[in-house]
Scaffold this active site. Sequence first.
Site, short mmCIF file in Angstrom:
data_model
loop_
_atom_site.label_atom_id
_atom_site.label_comp_id
_atom_site.label_asym_id
_atom_site.label_seq_id
_atom_site.Cartn_x
_atom_site.Cartn_y
_atom_site.Cartn_z
N LYS A 69 -14.60 -1.12 5.28
CA LYS A 69 -14.18 -2.12 6.27
C LYS A 69 -12.67 -2.35 6.21
O LYS A 69 -12.13 -2.75 5.18
CB LYS A 69 -14.93 -3.42 5.99
CG LYS A 69 -14.63 -4.53 6.97
CD LYS A 69 -15.54 -5.72 6.73
CE LYS A 69 -15.15 -6.88 7.63
NZ LYS A 69 -13.88 -7.50 7.25
N ASP A 116 -11.91 -4.90 -2.31
CA ASP A 116 -12.88 -5.99 -2.40
C ASP A 116 -14.27 -5.49 -1.99
O ASP A 116 -14.39 -4.52 -1.24
CB ASP A 116 -12.45 -7.16 -1.50
CG ASP A 116 -12.13 -6.70 -0.10
OD1 ASP A 116 -11.01 -6.23 0.14
OD2 ASP A 116 -13.03 -6.77 0.77
N MET A 121 -8.83 -3.02 8.95
CA MET A 121 -8.36 -3.71 10.15
C MET A 121 -7.50 -2.83 11.05
O MET A 121 -6.87 -3.33 11.98
CB MET A 121 -7.57 -4.97 9.75
CG MET A 121 -8.44 -6.00 9.03
SD MET A 121 -7.50 -7.44 8.43
CE MET A 121 -6.92 -8.16 9.98
N GLU A 122 -7.43 -1.52 10.76
CA GLU A 122 -6.56 -0.65 11.56
C GLU A 122 -7.19 0.70 11.95
O GLU A 122 -6.82 1.28 12.98
CB GLU A 122 -5.26 -0.33 10.78
CG GLU A 122 -4.35 -1.49 10.50
CD GLU A 122 -4.72 -2.22 9.20
OE1 GLU A 122 -5.49 -1.65 8.40
OE2 GLU A 122 -4.26 -3.35 9.01
N GLU A 147 0.84 -1.21 0.00
CA GLU A 147 0.00 0.00 0.00
C GLU A 147 0.87 1.25 0.00
O GLU A 147 0.45 2.30 -0.48
CB GLU A 147 -0.89 0.02 1.25
CG GLU A 147 -1.94 -1.08 1.29
CD GLU A 147 -2.55 -1.26 2.69
OE1 GLU A 147 -3.67 -1.75 2.76
OE2 GLU A 147 -1.89 -0.94 3.70
N1 SAH Z 1 -2.91 -12.14 3.76
C1 SAH Z 1 -3.21 -10.82 3.27
C2 SAH Z 1 -3.71 -10.04 4.42
C3 SAH Z 1 -4.28 -8.75 4.10
S1 SAH Z 1 -5.26 -8.21 5.42
C4 SAH Z 1 -1.98 -10.25 2.62
O1 SAH Z 1 -0.93 -10.15 3.26
O2 SAH Z 1 -2.03 -9.91 1.44
C5 SAH Z 1 -6.10 -6.92 4.70
C6 SAH Z 1 -5.49 -5.55 4.81
O3 SAH Z 1 -6.19 -4.70 3.93
C7 SAH Z 1 -5.66 -4.93 6.20
O4 SAH Z 1 -4.58 -4.09 6.47
C8 SAH Z 1 -6.98 -4.16 6.08
O5 SAH Z 1 -6.93 -2.88 6.68
C9 SAH Z 1 -7.24 -4.01 4.58
N2 SAH Z 1 -8.48 -4.61 4.06
C10 SAH Z 1 -8.78 -4.68 2.74
N3 SAH Z 1 -9.99 -5.26 2.54
C11 SAH Z 1 -10.49 -5.56 3.76
C12 SAH Z 1 -11.70 -6.19 4.21
N4 SAH Z 1 -12.63 -6.61 3.36
N5 SAH Z 1 -11.88 -6.35 5.53
C13 SAH Z 1 -10.94 -5.94 6.41
N6 SAH Z 1 -9.77 -5.35 6.05
C14 SAH Z 1 -9.53 -5.16 4.74
#
Ligand code: SAH
Length: 243
Positions: free
Chosen positions: A172, A198, A174-175, A13
Amino acid sequence: MNTICYIVAMRAEATPFIREFGLKLNENFFAPLPCQLYEGEVNGTRLCVVLNGAQHNSDLVGCEAATLATSQAIQHLRPDLVINSGTCGAFESKGADIARVYIGNGVMFHDRRVPGDDAWTTQSIGNYPVWKGSHELALQLGLPEGKVTTGSSLDMQPCDLEVIQQHGGELKDMEGAAIAFVCSLYGVPVLFVKSVTDLVDHSADTFEVFSRNLAAAGESLKQINKQIISLLTRQNPATNNPE
Ligand code: SAH
């Protein structure tokens, strides 16, 4: 503004943006913590990007790492404004599209289910303030706005959706809420810039869709962040007042 500090969870990112501004890694700045500092200067403003860091060969996504990075960044870099730039899931039913960039107009948690009275609910949901200039910035850049909603998982369980719908969550991640929590404690304003990887109301496998769209989302984040930095570092008190 003297210092602007980005908090970014994933290297993918941040990399397009770090390259664009020629930011340099300040090795071991946060040692022994995993967070990493990239820094440079744009129009007389110190521009920092703090990455959560990595463990077991993967980026440290999620609230714990974001809380740590934000707290360290604020204590050591004293930013006038924190910007959380990253990817998110969003609702197709609300008009969202892949790689579309949104500005956050609110921020909450959706997976902290704590029974009790209103005080517990208020604390669990969070609903922290965002930077007052967020709306004006969205208007200036012609970007849509939405409420960031944070949880510790990539998937969305029915109980998460219920809370998201009840409290008007749209983007949505995660931070976000963890970062806003720390910013609220220190009284530092926070701006959210989120690009969609997504569509959460689609049946497709979230991880697969996320991975496929990550590069495109990173690219659109870079384009918008270039415009944001240009606006914020312009010598114009109306747009660069962090209050
Ligand atoms: N295994 C994956 C993990 C990505 S986690 C990898 O390393 O490629 C997803 C990250 O993108 C998190 O930092 C979150 O903030 C964001 N994100 C994107 N789409 C998301 C969703 N649908 N729900 C939660 N977080 C999402």
